[in-house]
Design a protein around this motif. Structure first.
Motif, PDB file in Angstrom:
ATOM      1  N   ARG A  73       0.829  -1.206   0.000  1.00  0.00           N
ATOM      2  CA  ARG A  73       0.000   0.000   0.000  1.00  0.00           C
ATOM      3  C   ARG A  73       0.861   1.254   0.000  1.00  0.00           C
ATOM      4  O   ARG A  73       0.491   2.266  -0.607  1.00  0.00           O
ATOM      5  CB  ARG A  73      -0.933  -0.020   1.211  1.00  0.00           C
ATOM      6  N   ALA A  74       2.006   1.196   0.686  1.00  0.00           N
ATOM      7  CA  ALA A  74       2.897   2.355   0.749  1.00  0.00           C
ATOM      8  C   ALA A  74       3.519   2.673  -0.606  1.00  0.00           C
ATOM      9  O   ALA A  74       4.040   3.776  -0.804  1.00  0.00           O
ATOM     10  CB  ALA A  74       3.989   2.119   1.787  1.00  0.00           C
ATOM     11  N   ASN A  75       3.465   1.750  -1.546  1.00  0.00           N
ATOM     12  CA  ASN A  75       3.915   2.027  -2.905  1.00  0.00           C
ATOM     13  C   ASN A  75       2.907   2.853  -3.679  1.00  0.00           C
ATOM     14  O   ASN A  75       3.240   3.453  -4.707  1.00  0.00           O
ATOM     15  CB  ASN A  75       4.172   0.720  -3.663  1.00  0.00           C
ATOM     16  N   LEU A  76       1.662   2.870  -3.198  1.00  0.00           N
ATOM     17  CA  LEU A  76       0.586   3.560  -3.899  1.00  0.00           C
ATOM     18  C   LEU A  76       0.249   4.912  -3.281  1.00  0.00           C
ATOM     19  O   LEU A  76      -0.112   5.850  -4.002  1.00  0.00           O
ATOM     20  CB  LEU A  76      -0.678   2.684  -3.896  1.00  0.00           C
ATOM     21  N   VAL A  77       0.322   5.000  -1.959  1.00  0.00           N
ATOM     22  CA  VAL A  77      -0.105   6.208  -1.245  1.00  0.00           C
ATOM     23  C   VAL A  77       0.940   6.573  -0.200  1.00  0.00           C
ATOM     24  O   VAL A  77       1.851   5.798   0.091  1.00  0.00           O
ATOM     25  CB  VAL A  77      -1.470   5.995  -0.554  1.00  0.00           C
ATOM     26  N   ALA A  78       0.793   7.755   0.371  1.00  0.00           N
ATOM     27  CA  ALA A  78       1.650   8.203   1.469  1.00  0.00           C
ATOM     28  C   ALA A  78       0.876   8.068   2.777  1.00  0.00           C
ATOM     29  O   ALA A  78      -0.247   8.568   2.891  1.00  0.00           O
ATOM     30  CB  ALA A  78       2.089   9.647   1.252  1.00  0.00           C
ATOM     31  N   PHE A  79       1.463   7.397   3.741  1.00  0.00           N
ATOM     32  CA  PHE A  79       0.814   7.199   5.033  1.00  0.00           C
ATOM     33  C   PHE A  79       1.267   8.240   6.048  1.00  0.00           C
ATOM     34  O   PHE A  79       2.429   8.675   6.034  1.00  0.00           O
ATOM     35  CB  PHE A  79       1.127   5.812   5.586  1.00  0.00           C
ATOM     36  N   ASN A 200      -2.640  11.108  -1.226  1.00  0.00           N
ATOM     37  CA  ASN A 200      -1.960  11.080  -2.515  1.00  0.00           C
ATOM     38  C   ASN A 200      -0.489  11.396  -2.285  1.00  0.00           C
ATOM     39  O   ASN A 200      -0.145  12.298  -1.507  1.00  0.00           O
ATOM     40  CB  ASN A 200      -2.589  12.121  -3.443  1.00  0.00           C
ATOM     41  N   ARG A 201       0.400  10.654  -2.952  1.00  0.00           N
ATOM     42  CA  ARG A 201       1.830  10.822  -2.703  1.00  0.00           C
ATOM     43  C   ARG A 201       2.348  12.217  -3.085  1.00  0.00           C
ATOM     44  O   ARG A 201       3.421  12.626  -2.630  1.00  0.00           O
ATOM     45  CB  ARG A 201       2.618   9.748  -3.451  1.00  0.00           C
ATOM     46  N   GLY A 202       1.580  12.947  -3.879  1.00  0.00           N
ATOM     47  CA  GLY A 202       1.992  14.299  -4.244  1.00  0.00           C
ATOM     48  C   GLY A 202       1.480  15.374  -3.305  1.00  0.00           C
ATOM     49  O   GLY A 202       1.828  16.550  -3.457  1.00  0.00           O
TER      50      GLY A 202
END
Length: 243
Positions: A73-79, A200-202
């Protein structure tokens, strides 16, 4: 400043009241944190579990209520920093007729069927403990899984031990029973898994602001008092404070 947060129907973490307002432990925590960082408008988006990560990744909303942190999941989103630590358990019919107290115990019974919500970590945990795909029934909504336990379509529904306790209390223990997994019975997992908000990671500005406020607030008397109203105790809170 407006923030839209997605949630699912999963008491005590989040659910929709009769007046259509969102409530729950995770909703309450999100409100406190977001107000503290200057958010003036919070909108809640009800969705399914399987849509949480794709939705925030695609920018359809700004953040998700906490869910278990995994490398995939951490590859897809920022926790965010973790906000609770909770182990798994089963929801079964009263009396636990098949004596199911772990994934391993269920795996040993070919006649046992396990309900899991699509995309949740319990699927991987069950498989790692020997539960076959033939024994697993996947649901999109918690309410459907609970109904399947009651009807006998499945023998157990796997979710958080805390969430199952709340469901059993609300529905009456004469109908359903919450069973916490026996320690050390679910494969190699020893430490309780952590849950965290996801972004979102951005969207680093919102993530950083939320993290700063969480670090100042988690474990405070106000935080503990608010969470206790939903059944979260030091058992769920203290493990995430150690780091």
């Amino acid at each position: 400043m407006k923030v839209t947060i997605a949630y699912i129907e999963e008491p005590p973490f989040g659910w929709t009241k009769a007046d259509r307002a969102a409530t729950g432990a995770d909703i309450d925590l999100a409100e406190v944190i977001l107000r503290a960082i200057g958010v003036t408008r919070i909108e809640y988006r009800l969705t399914t579990f399987s849509e949480l990560l794709p939705g925030v990744e695609a920018g359809r909303w700004d953040m998700n209520v906490p869910l278990f942190v995994t490398p995939e999941r951490a590859n897809l989103v920022a926790f965010s920093v973790p906000v609770w630590a909770i182990g798994d358990g089963f929801l079964v019919r009263a009396g636990n007729p098949k004596a199911l107290d772990s994934y391993a115990s269920l795996a040993q019974r070919d006649d046992a069927r396990l309900g899991i919500i699509a995309g949740q970590v319990q699927h991987d945990s069950a498989r790692a403990s020997g539960v076959s795909e033939d024994q697993i029934v996947v649901f999109e909504h918690q309410a459907d899984a609970i109904a399947a336990v009651r009807s006998g379509e499945i023998d157990a529904y796997a979710s958080t031990a805390l969430g199952n306790r709340i469901v059993a209390q609300r529905m009456g223990r004469s109908m359903l029973e919450a069973v916490e997994h026996e320690p050390g019975t679910n494969g190699t997992q020893r430490a309780l898994p952590f849950g965290a908000f996801s972004f979102n990671r951005g969207n680093s500005d919102l993530l950083n602001a939320v993290n700063a406020q969480l670090r100042a607030y988690l474990g405070s008397p106000d935080h503990r008092a608010r969470m206790s109203k939903f059944g979260l105790t030091r058992n769920e809170i203290d493990p995430v404070l150690a780091g």
